[in-house]
Design a protein around this motif. Structure first.
Motif, PDB file in Angstrom:
ATOM      1  N   GLY A 150       0.810  -1.210   0.000  1.00  0.00           N
ATOM      2  CA  GLY A 150       0.000   0.000   0.000  1.00  0.00           C
ATOM      3  C   GLY A 150       0.845   1.262   0.000  1.00  0.00           C
ATOM      4  N   LEU A 151       1.905   1.274   0.816  1.00  0.00           N
ATOM      5  CA  LEU A 151       2.768   2.449   0.873  1.00  0.00           C
ATOM      6  C   LEU A 151       3.503   2.646  -0.449  1.00  0.00           C
ATOM      7  CD1 LEU A 151       4.057   4.783   2.406  1.00  0.00           C
ATOM      8  CD2 LEU A 151       5.740   3.164   3.314  1.00  0.00           C
ATOM      9  N   ALA A 152       4.005   1.547  -1.009  1.00  0.00           N
ATOM     10  CA  ALA A 152       4.729   1.645  -2.280  1.00  0.00           C
ATOM     11  C   ALA A 152       3.801   2.103  -3.394  1.00  0.00           C
ATOM     12  CB  ALA A 152       5.353   0.298  -2.632  1.00  0.00           C
ATOM     13  N   THR A 153       2.550   1.664  -3.372  1.00  0.00           N
ATOM     14  CA  THR A 153       1.573   2.112  -4.364  1.00  0.00           C
ATOM     15  C   THR A 153       1.354   3.615  -4.251  1.00  0.00           C
ATOM     16  OG1 THR A 153       0.464  -0.047  -4.434  1.00  0.00           O
ATOM     17  CG2 THR A 153      -0.815   1.872  -5.153  1.00  0.00           C
ATOM     18  N   TYR A 154       1.244   4.097  -3.030  1.00  0.00           N
ATOM     19  CA  TYR A 154       1.076   5.543  -2.804  1.00  0.00           C
ATOM     20  C   TYR A 154       2.299   6.314  -3.299  1.00  0.00           C
ATOM     21  CZ  TYR A 154       1.600   9.868  -0.127  1.00  0.00           C
ATOM     22  OH  TYR A 154       1.856  11.160   0.249  1.00  0.00           O
ATOM     23  N   LEU A 181      22.980   0.016  -5.467  1.00  0.00           N
ATOM     24  CA  LEU A 181      21.929   0.382  -4.527  1.00  0.00           C
ATOM     25  C   LEU A 181      21.502  -0.784  -3.639  1.00  0.00           C
ATOM     26  CD1 LEU A 181      19.309   2.565  -6.477  1.00  0.00           C
ATOM     27  CD2 LEU A 181      20.779   3.285  -4.583  1.00  0.00           C
ATOM     28  N   LEU A 182      21.706  -2.012  -4.109  1.00  0.00           N
ATOM     29  CA  LEU A 182      21.116  -3.157  -3.434  1.00  0.00           C
ATOM     30  C   LEU A 182      21.816  -3.460  -2.117  1.00  0.00           C
ATOM     31  CD1 LEU A 182      20.502  -5.617  -6.419  1.00  0.00           C
ATOM     32  CD2 LEU A 182      19.045  -3.795  -5.534  1.00  0.00           C
ATOM     33  N   PRO A 183      21.045  -3.682  -1.051  1.00  0.00           N
ATOM     34  CA  PRO A 183      21.637  -4.043   0.239  1.00  0.00           C
ATOM     35  C   PRO A 183      22.080  -5.496   0.223  1.00  0.00           C
ATOM     36  CG  PRO A 183      19.266  -4.130   0.391  1.00  0.00           C
ATOM     37  CD  PRO A 183      19.571  -3.619  -0.996  1.00  0.00           C
ATOM     38  N   ASN A 184      22.909  -5.882   1.159  1.00  0.00           N
ATOM     39  CA  ASN A 184      23.350  -7.272   1.258  1.00  0.00           C
ATOM     40  C   ASN A 184      22.347  -8.156   1.978  1.00  0.00           C
ATOM     41  OD1 ASN A 184      25.724  -6.769  -0.106  1.00  0.00           O
ATOM     42  ND2 ASN A 184      26.935  -6.472   1.746  1.00  0.00           N
ATOM     43  N   GLY A 185      21.350  -7.556   2.613  1.00  0.00           N
ATOM     44  CA  GLY A 185      20.384  -8.321   3.376  1.00  0.00           C
ATOM     45  C   GLY A 185      19.176  -8.742   2.557  1.00  0.00           C
ATOM     46  N   PHE A 186      18.020  -8.868   3.240  1.00  0.00           N
ATOM     47  CA  PHE A 186      16.838  -9.450   2.620  1.00  0.00           C
ATOM     48  C   PHE A 186      15.952  -8.448   1.880  1.00  0.00           C
ATOM     49  CE2 PHE A 186      17.812 -12.927   5.484  1.00  0.00           C
ATOM     50  CZ  PHE A 186      17.457 -14.041   4.742  1.00  0.00           C
ATOM     51  N   SER A 187      16.258  -7.167   1.920  1.00  0.00           N
ATOM     52  CA  SER A 187      15.331  -6.195   1.334  1.00  0.00           C
ATOM     53  C   SER A 187      15.677  -5.822  -0.108  1.00  0.00           C
ATOM     54  CB  SER A 187      15.296  -4.922   2.194  1.00  0.00           C
ATOM     55  OG  SER A 187      16.569  -4.317   2.259  1.00  0.00           O
ATOM     56  N   TYR A 188      16.438  -6.668  -0.801  1.00  0.00           N
ATOM     57  CA  TYR A 188      16.767  -6.334  -2.190  1.00  0.00           C
ATOM     58  C   TYR A 188      15.524  -6.226  -3.080  1.00  0.00           C
ATOM     59  CZ  TYR A 188      16.026 -10.154  -5.505  1.00  0.00           C
ATOM     60  OH  TYR A 188      15.447 -11.029  -6.374  1.00  0.00           O
ATOM     61  N   PRO A 189      14.466  -7.068  -2.913  1.00  0.00           N
ATOM     62  CA  PRO A 189      13.302  -6.923  -3.808  1.00  0.00           C
ATOM     63  C   PRO A 189      12.654  -5.547  -3.692  1.00  0.00           C
ATOM     64  CG  PRO A 189      13.240  -9.049  -2.689  1.00  0.00           C
ATOM     65  CD  PRO A 189      14.298  -8.238  -2.011  1.00  0.00           C
ATOM     66  N   THR A 190      12.553  -5.037  -2.464  1.00  0.00           N
ATOM     67  CA  THR A 190      11.987  -3.703  -2.270  1.00  0.00           C
ATOM     68  C   THR A 190      12.808  -2.655  -3.003  1.00  0.00           C
ATOM     69  OG1 THR A 190      11.147  -4.305  -0.083  1.00  0.00           O
ATOM     70  CG2 THR A 190      11.414  -1.965  -0.536  1.00  0.00           C
ATOM     71  N   ILE A 232       9.917   0.436   5.470  1.00  0.00           N
ATOM     72  CA  ILE A 232       8.857   1.386   5.159  1.00  0.00           C
ATOM     73  C   ILE A 232       9.446   2.761   4.855  1.00  0.00           C
ATOM     74  CG2 ILE A 232       6.894   2.627   6.154  1.00  0.00           C
ATOM     75  CD1 ILE A 232       6.115   0.087   7.596  1.00  0.00           C
ATOM     76  N   PHE A 233      10.411   3.184   5.684  1.00  0.00           N
ATOM     77  CA  PHE A 233      11.044   4.482   5.446  1.00  0.00           C
ATOM     78  C   PHE A 233      11.951   4.425   4.224  1.00  0.00           C
ATOM     79  CE2 PHE A 233       9.978   4.419   9.942  1.00  0.00           C
ATOM     80  CZ  PHE A 233       9.288   5.611  10.071  1.00  0.00           C
ATOM     81  N   LYS A 234      12.550   3.274   4.003  1.00  0.00           N
ATOM     82  CA  LYS A 234      13.423   3.137   2.842  1.00  0.00           C
ATOM     83  C   LYS A 234      12.618   3.261   1.552  1.00  0.00           C
ATOM     84  CE  LYS A 234      17.142   0.251   1.065  1.00  0.00           C
ATOM     85  NZ  LYS A 234      17.962  -0.960   1.277  1.00  0.00           N
ATOM     86  N   LEU A 244       6.766  11.435   1.440  1.00  0.00           N
ATOM     87  CA  LEU A 244       6.776  10.914   2.793  1.00  0.00           C
ATOM     88  C   LEU A 244       6.939  12.032   3.816  1.00  0.00           C
ATOM     89  CD1 LEU A 244       6.853   8.312   4.555  1.00  0.00           C
ATOM     90  CD2 LEU A 244       9.341   8.376   4.342  1.00  0.00           C
ATOM     91  N   PHE A 245       7.853  12.980   3.545  1.00  0.00           N
ATOM     92  CA  PHE A 245       8.159  14.020   4.517  1.00  0.00           C
ATOM     93  C   PHE A 245       7.128  15.154   4.527  1.00  0.00           C
ATOM     94  CE2 PHE A 245      12.368  12.081   4.120  1.00  0.00           C
ATOM     95  CZ  PHE A 245      12.769  12.041   5.449  1.00  0.00           C
ATOM     96  N   ALA A 246       6.573  15.496   3.363  1.00  0.00           N
ATOM     97  CA  ALA A 246       5.646  16.627   3.304  1.00  0.00           C
ATOM     98  C   ALA A 246       4.403  16.426   4.173  1.00  0.00           C
ATOM     99  CB  ALA A 246       5.258  16.914   1.850  1.00  0.00           C
TER     100      ALA A 246
END
Length: 310
Positions: A150-154, A181-190, A232-234, A244-246
């Motif tokens: 939902g957040l990514a869609t927004y 850009l890709l992290p070494n951990g599990f959040s690469y798909p995001t 979520i913040f990433k 996100l900030f506005a």
């Protein structure tokens, strides 16, 4: 310092690294020998002619021995580096113009690969296997993925059906643009999904059913729960920070002005709380502006980054 090692397993891999192939299949694996026993023969049968690369991420089980029995190549890490690091090693080693990424734990069905490739041939740059209802490991994981989607869609103004799916087909040259850009951990798909949308590449979703994983998950509920909150913040900072900030800045501004209106009407004063809220509003908005500029620089074309010597 250890280095990754690409091994050619006996009687299996192509004789030349210069031989072009259409499709490479990259499978990150850490102690997944039990599931690879069933997955690899099915994969080889379903995708004849494809290059199959298993990235052994510092496994201590019989992963290498299992791979030796099948027509695959293996890239070995000397110690566990993480799922994202394995993905990057596999992408560097792949020779195909298209790369399929899939998990080694038995969740992803090789029979779904032709559908991903067919969707890619329609003109898309990346096709993600979107897990349907009943595919999530548990209710908590399903709810978390729903929040991310939902957040990514927004943030993107595009419908995101499965932000965190590790089963995807992608054009290799475009994927390698974002290795840095890709992290070494599990959040690469995001990260890769948001990067593709930000760069203006076409992303599609193909419905799949993910089976229950075989073996033990490497996710840890407490530590990875905090990590998923950070995702979520990433999501916001990777794509459009101001979106996100506005709203946060506006919320602080309205609280500050509302409190000022109340205190002025009741005691005729401008209080420290109003000053704090209005100052916070300005700081948050400024952070958004700065982050937006940094994001613009992150996606600036730069051929020197695409090699990602890592």
């Amino acid at each position: 310092m250890g280095t990754d090692e690409t091994q050619k397993l006996p009687s299996t891999a192509p004789s030349s690294r210069d031989t072009p192939v259409d499709v490479s299949i990259v499978i990150p694996a850490r102690n997944e020998a039990g599931s690879l026993v069933g997955l690899l023969p099915k994969l080889v049968s379903a995708c004849p002619g494809a290059e199959v690369i298993v990235v052994n991420d510092g496994s201590t089980d019989h992963t290498i021995e299992v791979c030796a029995k099948h027509p695959v190549s293996i890239v070995s890490h000397p110690y566990p580096k993480g799922n994202g690091a394995a993905i990057k090693s596999g992408a560097r080693a792949a020779r195909g113009r298209v790369i399929i990424f899939m998990d080694a734990d038995g969740q992803h069905d090789p029979d779904d690969i032709p559908r991903l490739l067919a969707k890619l041939d329609e003109g898309y740059d990346m096709v993600v296997g979107a897990r349907q209802r009943g595919s999530q490991a548990n209710v908590g994981r399903g709810l978390a993925n729903g929040v991310y989607n939902g957040l990514a869609t927004y943030m993107t103004n595009h419908r995101i059906e499965d932000l965190t799916s590790g089963f995807r087909a992608v054009r290799a040259d475009l994927f390698r643009e974002f290795l840095y850009l890709l992290p070494n951990g599990f959040s690469y798909p995001t990260t890769i999904t948001m990067a593709f949308f930000r760069a203006g590449y076409a992303v599609a979703y193909e419905p799949i059913h993910a089976a229950r994983r075989q073996g033990t998950s490497h996710l840890r509920p407490l530590k990875d729960g905090v990590r998923f909150l950070l995702i979520i913040f990433k999501i916001g900072t990777l794509y459009a920070p101001l979106k996100l900030f506005a709203p946060l800045a506006l919320a602080f501004f309205l609280i500050g002005t509302g409190w000022y209106g109340y205190t002025f009407a009741t005691i005729g004063r401008f209080t420290n709380m109003s000053a704090l809220m209005l100052t916070t509003s300005f700081i948050v908005f400024s952070m958004g502006l700065i982050s937006e500029q940094i994001t613009q620089l992150m996606y600036r074309p730069d051929s020197s980054r695409q090699s990602d010597p890592g």
